[in-house]
Each structure stands twice: as C-alpha cells, then as structure tokens.
Design a protein around this motif. Structure first.
Motif, mmCIF file in Angstrom:
data_model
loop_
_atom_site.group_PDB
_atom_site.id
_atom_site.type_symbol
_atom_site.label_atom_id
_atom_site.label_comp_id
_atom_site.label_asym_id
_atom_site.label_seq_id
_atom_site.Cartn_x
_atom_site.Cartn_y
_atom_site.Cartn_z
ATOM 1 N N ALA A 50 -46.641 -23.374 -27.792
ATOM 2 C CA ALA A 50 -46.959 -24.717 -27.303
ATOM 3 C C ALA A 50 -48.375 -25.071 -27.729
ATOM 4 C CB ALA A 50 -46.843 -24.754 -25.782
ATOM 5 N N LYS A 51 -48.605 -26.342 -27.970
ATOM 6 C CA LYS A 51 -49.949 -26.845 -28.288
ATOM 7 C C LYS A 51 -50.374 -27.765 -27.157
ATOM 8 C CE LYS A 51 -50.370 -25.542 -32.716
ATOM 9 N NZ LYS A 51 -51.463 -24.949 -33.378
ATOM 10 N N TYR A 52 -51.559 -27.493 -26.615
ATOM 11 C CA TYR A 52 -52.092 -28.330 -25.544
ATOM 12 C C TYR A 52 -53.600 -28.425 -25.694
ATOM 13 C CZ TYR A 52 -53.473 -30.020 -20.977
ATOM 14 O OH TYR A 52 -54.043 -30.748 -19.970
ATOM 15 N N ARG A 53 -54.115 -29.630 -25.892
ATOM 16 C CA ARG A 53 -55.550 -29.890 -26.021
ATOM 17 C C ARG A 53 -56.235 -28.946 -27.004
ATOM 18 N NH1 ARG A 53 -57.929 -31.300 -20.038
ATOM 19 N NH2 ARG A 53 -56.640 -33.133 -19.686
ATOM 20 N N GLY A 54 -55.624 -28.744 -28.162
ATOM 21 C CA GLY A 54 -56.197 -27.906 -29.199
ATOM 22 C C GLY A 54 -55.975 -26.413 -29.010
ATOM 23 N N ARG A 55 -55.332 -26.030 -27.939
ATOM 24 C CA ARG A 55 -55.029 -24.612 -27.689
ATOM 25 C C ARG A 55 -53.640 -24.283 -28.216
ATOM 26 N NH1 ARG A 55 -57.661 -21.836 -23.320
ATOM 27 N NH2 ARG A 55 -59.246 -23.118 -22.328
ATOM 28 N N GLU A 56 -53.490 -23.082 -28.728
ATOM 29 C CA GLU A 56 -52.173 -22.581 -29.100
ATOM 30 C C GLU A 56 -51.746 -21.595 -28.027
ATOM 31 O OE1 GLU A 56 -49.884 -20.088 -32.586
ATOM 32 O OE2 GLU A 56 -51.777 -21.088 -33.062
ATOM 33 N N LEU A 57 -50.712 -21.961 -27.295
ATOM 34 C CA LEU A 57 -50.204 -21.136 -26.209
ATOM 35 C C LEU A 57 -48.889 -20.511 -26.647
ATOM 36 C CD1 LEU A 57 -50.771 -23.657 -23.289
ATOM 37 C CD2 LEU A 57 -52.356 -21.925 -24.148
ATOM 38 N N ARG A 58 -48.773 -19.225 -26.427
ATOM 39 C CA ARG A 58 -47.566 -18.514 -26.844
ATOM 40 C C ARG A 58 -46.845 -17.967 -25.621
ATOM 41 N NH1 ARG A 58 -48.801 -15.468 -31.770
ATOM 42 N NH2 ARG A 58 -48.957 -17.608 -32.487
ATOM 43 N N ARG A 59 -45.533 -18.108 -25.621
ATOM 44 C CA ARG A 59 -44.708 -17.613 -24.514
ATOM 45 C C ARG A 59 -44.764 -16.088 -24.490
ATOM 46 N NH1 ARG A 59 -40.618 -19.873 -21.522
ATOM 47 N NH2 ARG A 59 -40.603 -21.752 -22.800
ATOM 48 N N TRP A 60 -44.891 -15.547 -23.287
ATOM 49 C CA TRP A 60 -44.924 -14.101 -23.141
ATOM 50 C C TRP A 60 -44.184 -13.716 -21.869
ATOM 51 C CZ3 TRP A 60 -46.314 -10.761 -26.719
ATOM 52 C CH2 TRP A 60 -46.421 -9.432 -26.366
ATOM 53 N N PRO A 61 -42.946 -13.254 -21.995
ATOM 54 C CA PRO A 61 -42.168 -12.894 -20.798
ATOM 55 C C PRO A 61 -42.743 -11.657 -20.126
ATOM 56 C CG PRO A 61 -40.989 -12.278 -22.785
ATOM 57 C CD PRO A 61 -42.219 -13.024 -23.230
ATOM 58 N N GLY A 62 -42.530 -11.561 -18.840
ATOM 59 C CA GLY A 62 -42.935 -10.376 -18.099
ATOM 60 C C GLY A 62 -44.292 -10.466 -17.426
ATOM 61 N N MET A 63 -45.028 -11.559 -17.624
ATOM 62 C CA MET A 63 -46.297 -11.709 -16.914
ATOM 63 C C MET A 63 -45.997 -12.097 -15.473
ATOM 64 S SD MET A 63 -48.991 -13.465 -19.557
ATOM 65 C CE MET A 63 -47.967 -14.783 -20.169
ATOM 66 N N PHE A 64 -46.792 -11.617 -14.546
ATOM 67 C CA PHE A 64 -46.529 -11.827 -13.121
ATOM 68 C C PHE A 64 -46.615 -13.299 -12.718
ATOM 69 C CE2 PHE A 64 -48.526 -12.307 -8.902
ATOM 70 C CZ PHE A 64 -47.408 -12.027 -8.141
ATOM 71 N N PRO A 66 -57.583 -24.204 -11.982
ATOM 72 C CA PRO A 66 -57.537 -25.626 -12.332
ATOM 73 C C PRO A 66 -56.212 -25.963 -13.001
ATOM 74 C CG PRO A 66 -58.990 -24.439 -13.814
ATOM 75 C CD PRO A 66 -58.587 -23.475 -12.751
ATOM 76 N N SER A 67 -55.791 -27.194 -12.813
ATOM 77 C CA SER A 67 -54.509 -27.600 -13.389
ATOM 78 C C SER A 67 -54.615 -29.019 -13.931
ATOM 79 C CB SER A 67 -53.403 -27.499 -12.339
ATOM 80 O OG SER A 67 -53.724 -28.273 -11.205
ATOM 81 N N TRP A 68 -53.681 -29.322 -14.823
ATOM 82 C CA TRP A 68 -53.650 -30.607 -15.502
ATOM 83 C C TRP A 68 -52.208 -31.061 -15.650
ATOM 84 C CZ3 TRP A 68 -55.759 -26.100 -17.246
ATOM 85 C CH2 TRP A 68 -57.146 -25.994 -17.220
ATOM 86 N N ILE A 69 -52.035 -32.345 -15.784
ATOM 87 C CA ILE A 69 -50.745 -32.898 -16.185
ATOM 88 C C ILE A 69 -50.982 -33.555 -17.530
ATOM 89 C CG2 ILE A 69 -48.982 -34.631 -15.722
ATOM 90 C CD1 ILE A 69 -49.421 -34.116 -12.755
ATOM 91 N N GLY A 70 -50.218 -33.132 -18.521
ATOM 92 C CA GLY A 70 -50.447 -33.651 -19.857
ATOM 93 C C GLY A 70 -49.266 -33.433 -20.773
ATOM 94 N N TRP A 71 -49.422 -33.911 -21.996
ATOM 95 C CA TRP A 71 -48.389 -33.793 -23.024
ATOM 96 C C TRP A 71 -48.536 -32.457 -23.727
ATOM 97 C CZ3 TRP A 71 -44.240 -36.618 -23.876
ATOM 98 C CH2 TRP A 71 -43.532 -36.412 -25.051
ATOM 99 N N VAL A 72 -47.448 -31.729 -23.861
ATOM 100 C CA VAL A 72 -47.424 -30.429 -24.530
ATOM 101 C C VAL A 72 -46.416 -30.519 -25.673
ATOM 102 C CG1 VAL A 72 -46.940 -27.977 -24.259
ATOM 103 C CG2 VAL A 72 -48.005 -29.233 -22.392
ATOM 104 N N ASP A 73 -46.819 -30.082 -26.858
ATOM 105 C CA ASP A 73 -45.923 -30.046 -28.012
ATOM 106 C C ASP A 73 -45.449 -28.620 -28.239
ATOM 107 O OD1 ASP A 73 -46.100 -32.795 -28.802
ATOM 108 O OD2 ASP A 73 -48.117 -32.372 -29.544
#
Length: 74
Positions: free
Chosen positions: A30-44, A15-22
């Motif tokens: 990054a913060k998106y819809r209450g989630r804390e997303l962290r950058r992680w290089p090297g993932m496929f 599933p995918s979304w178009i939205g505002w990311v801080d």
C-alpha cells in the motif's frame, strides 16, 4: 481508509488518520503519504509495516474490491 500507527504506542493509542490508500495489484503493498507499506501476516496489533522505517501500521478493512471500510461510512 483508517490508518493507525502502532509502533511505540499501547494498543489503540497511536496517532491515526483517515485518508486515501493506493494498493498494488497483488494487494500486498500500500502507498500512503509517500510511505510504502507492506502486508505482513502474524503481527499482533498491526497488518502492515513501513519498508523503510519498520514502523507497524493498522489499516482498517482493506478489501480487494476497493469498497473501503463500511463501518466508517467511507
């Protein structure tokens, strides 16, 4: 910004979304819809993961100048 869930799905079938990311100042979190997303290089197939659930996400074209993803016309 375009956000797609990668965990549990074949490539480009989640599933995918178009939205505002801080983003934080270092551009690693990054913060998106209450989630804390962290950058992680090297993932496929993903470039961020949820720190609470370990789900992987793809955020398209994040840029430090906050111009978004030009190919989506955002």
């Amino acid at each position: 910004m375009f956000i797609q869930l990668k965990t549990g799905f074949d490539i480009d079938r989640g599933p995918s979304w178009i939205g505002w990311v801080d983003f934080n100042r270092s551009f690693r979190t990054a913060k998106y819809r209450g989630r804390e997303l962290r950058r992680w290089p090297g993932m496929f197939d993903a470039n961020f993961f949820d720190v609470d659930t370990d789900e992987r996400f793809w955020l398209s074209g994040p840029k430090r100048d906050q111009s978004g993803s030009s190919h989506l016309g955002l």
